[in-house]
Scaffold this motif. Structure first.
Motif, PDB file in Angstrom:
ATOM      1  N   UNK A   1     101.058 -55.740  90.534  1.00  0.00           N
ATOM      2  CA  UNK A   1      99.655 -55.381  90.658  1.00  0.00           C
ATOM      3  C   UNK A   1      99.507 -53.898  90.355  1.00  0.00           C
ATOM      4  N   UNK A   2      98.343 -53.538  89.841  1.00  0.00           N
ATOM      5  CA  UNK A   2      98.034 -52.111  89.630  1.00  0.00           C
ATOM      6  C   UNK A   2      96.901 -51.754  90.587  1.00  0.00           C
ATOM      7  N   UNK A   3      97.140 -50.787  91.438  1.00  0.00           N
ATOM      8  CA  UNK A   3      96.108 -50.349  92.386  1.00  0.00           C
ATOM      9  C   UNK A   3      95.911 -48.854  92.180  1.00  0.00           C
ATOM     10  N   UNK A   4      94.719 -48.491  91.800  1.00  0.00           N
ATOM     11  CA  UNK A   4      94.364 -47.075  91.556  1.00  0.00           C
ATOM     12  C   UNK A   4      95.390 -46.403  90.651  1.00  0.00           C
ATOM     13  N   UNK A   5      95.767 -47.099  89.603  1.00  0.00           N
ATOM     14  CA  UNK A   5      96.668 -46.529  88.599  1.00  0.00           C
ATOM     15  C   UNK A   5      98.139 -46.580  88.988  1.00  0.00           C
ATOM     16  N   UNK A   6      98.483 -47.136  90.140  1.00  0.00           N
ATOM     17  CA  UNK A   6      99.879 -47.191  90.590  1.00  0.00           C
ATOM     18  C   UNK A   6     100.353 -48.648  90.594  1.00  0.00           C
ATOM     19  N   UNK A   7     101.594 -48.836  90.098  1.00  0.00           N
ATOM     20  CA  UNK A   7     102.114 -50.201  90.029  1.00  0.00           C
ATOM     21  C   UNK A   7     102.768 -50.578  91.348  1.00  0.00           C
ATOM     22  N   UNK A   8     102.463 -51.766  91.811  1.00  0.00           N
ATOM     23  CA  UNK A   8     103.038 -52.269  93.060  1.00  0.00           C
ATOM     24  C   UNK A   8     103.574 -53.668  92.796  1.00  0.00           C
ATOM     25  N   UNK A   9     104.818 -53.891  93.161  1.00  0.00           N
ATOM     26  CA  UNK A   9     105.405 -55.230  92.992  1.00  0.00           C
ATOM     27  C   UNK A   9     105.493 -55.869  94.371  1.00  0.00           C
ATOM     28  N   UNK A  10     104.761 -56.960  94.549  1.00  0.00           N
ATOM     29  CA  UNK A  10     104.810 -57.675  95.825  1.00  0.00           C
ATOM     30  C   UNK A  10     106.010 -58.617  95.746  1.00  0.00           C
ATOM     31  N   UNK A  11     107.088 -58.254  96.405  1.00  0.00           N
ATOM     32  CA  UNK A  11     108.338 -59.017  96.233  1.00  0.00           C
ATOM     33  C   UNK A  11     108.300 -60.343  96.978  1.00  0.00           C
ATOM     34  N   UNK A  12     108.166 -60.279  98.271  1.00  0.00           N
ATOM     35  CA  UNK A  12     108.166 -61.523  99.041  1.00  0.00           C
ATOM     36  C   UNK A  12     107.476 -61.337 100.368  1.00  0.00           C
ATOM     37  N   UNK A  13     107.236 -62.455 101.009  1.00  0.00           N
ATOM     38  CA  UNK A  13     106.648 -62.456 102.344  1.00  0.00           C
ATOM     39  C   UNK A  13     107.520 -63.375 103.187  1.00  0.00           C
ATOM     40  N   UNK A  14     108.071 -62.849 104.280  1.00  0.00           N
ATOM     41  CA  UNK A  14     108.933 -63.654 105.141  1.00  0.00           C
ATOM     42  C   UNK A  14     108.250 -63.803 106.490  1.00  0.00           C
TER      43      UNK A  14
ATOM     44  N   UNK B   1     110.161 -68.242 103.853  1.00  0.00           N
ATOM     45  CA  UNK B   1     110.100 -67.197 102.820  1.00  0.00           C
ATOM     46  C   UNK B   1     109.202 -67.622 101.672  1.00  0.00           C
ATOM     47  N   UNK B   2     108.297 -66.744 101.295  1.00  0.00           N
ATOM     48  CA  UNK B   2     107.494 -66.928 100.093  1.00  0.00           C
ATOM     49  C   UNK B   2     107.986 -65.907  99.077  1.00  0.00           C
ATOM     50  N   UNK B   3     108.562 -66.373  97.973  1.00  0.00           N
ATOM     51  CA  UNK B   3     108.974 -65.442  96.913  1.00  0.00           C
ATOM     52  C   UNK B   3     107.784 -65.257  95.991  1.00  0.00           C
ATOM     53  N   UNK B   4     107.319 -64.027  95.838  1.00  0.00           N
ATOM     54  CA  UNK B   4     106.067 -63.814  95.119  1.00  0.00           C
ATOM     55  C   UNK B   4     106.287 -63.092  93.782  1.00  0.00           C
ATOM     56  N   UNK B   5     106.994 -61.981  93.787  1.00  0.00           N
ATOM     57  CA  UNK B   5     107.256 -61.184  92.568  1.00  0.00           C
ATOM     58  C   UNK B   5     105.999 -60.990  91.729  1.00  0.00           C
ATOM     59  N   UNK B   6     104.982 -60.495  92.373  1.00  0.00           N
ATOM     60  CA  UNK B   6     103.695 -60.273  91.681  1.00  0.00           C
ATOM     61  C   UNK B   6     103.517 -58.800  91.384  1.00  0.00           C
TER      62      UNK B   6
ATOM     63  N   UNK C   1      97.661 -65.654  95.956  1.00  0.00           N
ATOM     64  CA  UNK C   1      97.759 -66.994  96.561  1.00  0.00           C
ATOM     65  C   UNK C   1      99.165 -67.227  97.082  1.00  0.00           C
ATOM     66  N   UNK C   2      99.240 -67.793  98.278  1.00  0.00           N
ATOM     67  CA  UNK C   2     100.546 -68.093  98.856  1.00  0.00           C
ATOM     68  C   UNK C   2     100.868 -69.559  98.573  1.00  0.00           C
TER      69      UNK C   2
END
Lengths: 461, 159
Positions: free
Chosen positions: A255-268, A248-253, A456-457
């Motif tokens: 990001x804003x993409x084309x005016x929309x907020x996206x939270x990258x929670x994790x990568x398993x 598990x990679x906990x990321x909690x990043x 970055x992972x």
């Protein structure tokens, strides 16, 4: 020149539009040859009983000394052929993450084999095999369809998964040792350690010669397409070996993409696939309907979206899980998760009203038009045309629609295809009394980011 | 690392460079998708290399490689043939509207024995004789099947 001949020349000319990546064929070949040599050396340094058989297969493929026994490649060697389109699964097979179950099921005189499975908490790959004595003509394909799956201990029916399956034509059956692969993904919940599964084997017979057209018309009076015959129903009980522990990679990043907020929670990362979870704030003005991801290392694409399955989301679109190939068996190295593309649906354009009499869409959708409305027998075929790129094909609408009174209906027929950067989508509906229906949009064309987002992972120990 | 007897890696890669555009056109003719066509070419040239020791005569390498490519295209088509979804998933559409036969789909819907001829002859640019060699059928049969396929497609080409 006739119109048909012009179209023929256009079609041929398309094949002369060589992609840039064609120039890299030689480099990719050289890299694979080097990697194969490296893998062989790695295997030589850690021999186990099963690894020895895998080593045998690899040596058979690459050494002239073993050329005489190429025709006797063990069945496990065939698995690599089947999974080669998925780098993660290929690595799983190369690293011996395959369980030999050797199961046989019977339905009266018919038999179905299940020699191997690959499984982790989220993914299950079944390799069924037809027995050698199974008769199949040259115009026949064999399919295996899932009926039901249950928890092997509690008996509860398992739901919340999707699957894809290969079919087996007569041509190539010998080459593939009669293997049929099914790939299951458990988006909700996990695969239990034990399952009971019931599948049906079907034979599809295609009448594909013009000489037999008369016979085909006589037989298939009420339906088009091949003749399908059920061969048998087969049940298997499978107890899985211990699943590989996910990374598990906990990321909690944010990001804003084309005016929309996206939270990258994790990568398993599981042995056979990787899940990346995203969350979306309610304040966004658009639904995030899809994300194109890759894992890169020093600019090279290592792992990308899994074939056939790309993602799932909850009903309110608050979160989404996107699936890519697994790098579970790779040595830990500095890598990046890259967001390359996105599908956005403006919340105010989610529901659209179609006026069948006037052929209008309200609100107007950029890049999409209602091209044709064909009335017949109380129904209507609606044909939409959507501008798309790179052969991007997607489902435009939810499977239900409603009338102006709020009554829900299911589509009678739905289909789509792409031609010349236009996606045509056809749905068949009951012709509404008011002349209007309301559709719920599902997916939108993929937008590639000019500047991909790079995350970055963290290096795993 | 040596491949076929008498063909070293450098020569093999030269052959790949010489023929990759033709291979791409053949794969594209089958698969109608740039990414899948590239995958098929990549896989075919790799398999051709690792199995090249099985080739009896190096002079048949091009023909042999084309056969491997066609098999790879079949595998990709087989893999794409079925996709069954137990719950609603985004991204994929799977049904081709059956009243929409553009020429592209018409080629895809040809019987396999005819489609192979059309792809090799018109996308690959192979002559009747070369096509006969690849598929291992008589030249007369290639000519007959070509006419039949063009008839189905309703395309007029003078041979």
């Amino acid at each position: 020149m006739s119109d048909k001949n012009e179209k023929w020349n256009d079609l041929l000319n398309q094949s002369f539009e060589y992609p840039e990546a064609l120039s890299g064929v030689e480099n990719r070949l050289e890299k694979r040859i080097i990697k194969k040599q490296r893998n062989r050396r790695t295997l030589l340094s850690s021999i186990s009983a099963i690894a020895a058989s895998l080593l045998f297969v690899i040596l058979v493929n690459t050494s002239t000394a073993f050329a005489s026994i190429v025709s006797d490649i063990p069945l496990i060697g065939k698995l690599a052929e089947y999974v080669k389109f998925d780098k993660g699964l290929s690595n799983a097979v190369e690293n011996d993450y395959v369980q030999e179950v050797n199961l046989t099921a019977w339905d009266e005189n018919e038999k179905l084999l299940l020699p191997y499975v690959i499984a982790d908490e989220k993914n299950l790959v079944l390799f069924f095999q037809l027995p050698q004595e199974f008769k199949q003509e040259s115009n026949q394909w064999v399919n295996i369809k899932l009926q039901e799956m249950f928890d092997g201990i509690s008996g509860e029916k398992i739901e919340g998964f999707s699957y894809s399956t290969s079919s087996l034509p007569a041509e190539g059956r010998e080459q593939n040792n009669g293997l049929i692969m099914q790939d299951y993904h458990f988006s909700e919940g996990n695969l239990p350690r034990s399952i009971d599964i019931e599948v049906i084997v079907e034979m599809e017979t295609f009448i594909n010669s013009q000489d037999e057209r008369v016979v085909f018309d006589e037989v298939a009076e009420t339906e088009k397409g091949p003749i399908i015959e059920e061969i048998g129903t087969f049940r298997f009980h499978i107890d899985f070996e211990k699943f590989g522990e996910p990374i598990t990679y906990v990321l909690n990043e944010n990001q804003i993409i084309m005016g929309q907020e996206i939270i990258v929670e994790d990568m398993v990362v599981y042995p056979t696939g990787t899940e990346v979870t995203f969350r979306f704030p309610k304040e966004n003005t658009a639904w995030i309907k899809g994300l194109e991801l890759e894992v890169e290392q020093t600019g090279d694409i290592l792992y990308k979206g899994s074939n056939g399955i790309s993602g799932t989301h909850d009903e309110e679109n608050n979160w989404m899980r996107v699936y890519i190939e697994s790098n579970y068996f790779e040595e830990p190295k500095k890598q990046e998760l890259v967001i390359k593309g996105i599908r956005l649906l403006d919340k105010e354009e989610e529901f659209i009203t179609i006026d069948l009499d006037n052929k209008t869409i309200n609100p107007v959708i950029d890049g999409t038009e209602l091209q044709e409305v064909i009335k017949h027998s109380g129904k209507a075929d609606l044909i939409f045309s959507t501008i798309t790129t790179n052969d991007d094909s997607f489902g435009m609408f939810s499977h239900q629609y409603k009338d102006e009174e709020g009554n829900y209906y299911e589509y009678k027929e739905e289909g789509s295809y792409i031609t010349d950067s236009l996606m045509k989508t056809k749905i068949t509906v009951e012709y509404p009394v008011s002349g209007k229906i309301i559709l719920q949009r599902s997916l939108t064309p993929k937008l590639l980011l000019e500047e991909p987002i790079r995350i970055s992972l963290p290096l795993q120990e | 690392m040596l491949g076929a007897k008498g063909i070293d890696k450098k020569s093999y890669i030269s052959l790949v460079t010489e023929n990759k555009e033709m291979m791409y056109r053949v794969a594209f003719g089958y698969l109608r998708n740039e990414t899948k066509a590239l995958d098929a070419v990549d896989e075919a040239v790799y398999l051709g290399y690792v199995h090249s020791h099985e080739l009896k005569e190096p002079k048949f390498l091009k023909t042999w490689l084309t056969r491997i490519l066609i098999n790879e295209c079949y595998k990709i088509l087989r893999k794409d043939k079925r996709e069954v979804i137990m719950e609603l998933l985004p991204e994929e559409t799977y049904n081709i509207a059956d009243d929409s036969l553009s020429l592209k789909l018409a080629v895809q819907n040809l019987p396999e024995d005819l489609r192979k001829i059309i792809v090799l002859r018109y996308f690959g640019g192979y002559t009747i004789s070369e096509t006969a060699e690849i598929i291992e059928i008589p030249e007369g049969t290639v000519a007959t099947r070509t006419r039949k396929a063009l008839g189905i497609l309703r395309v007029e080409i003078s041979e």
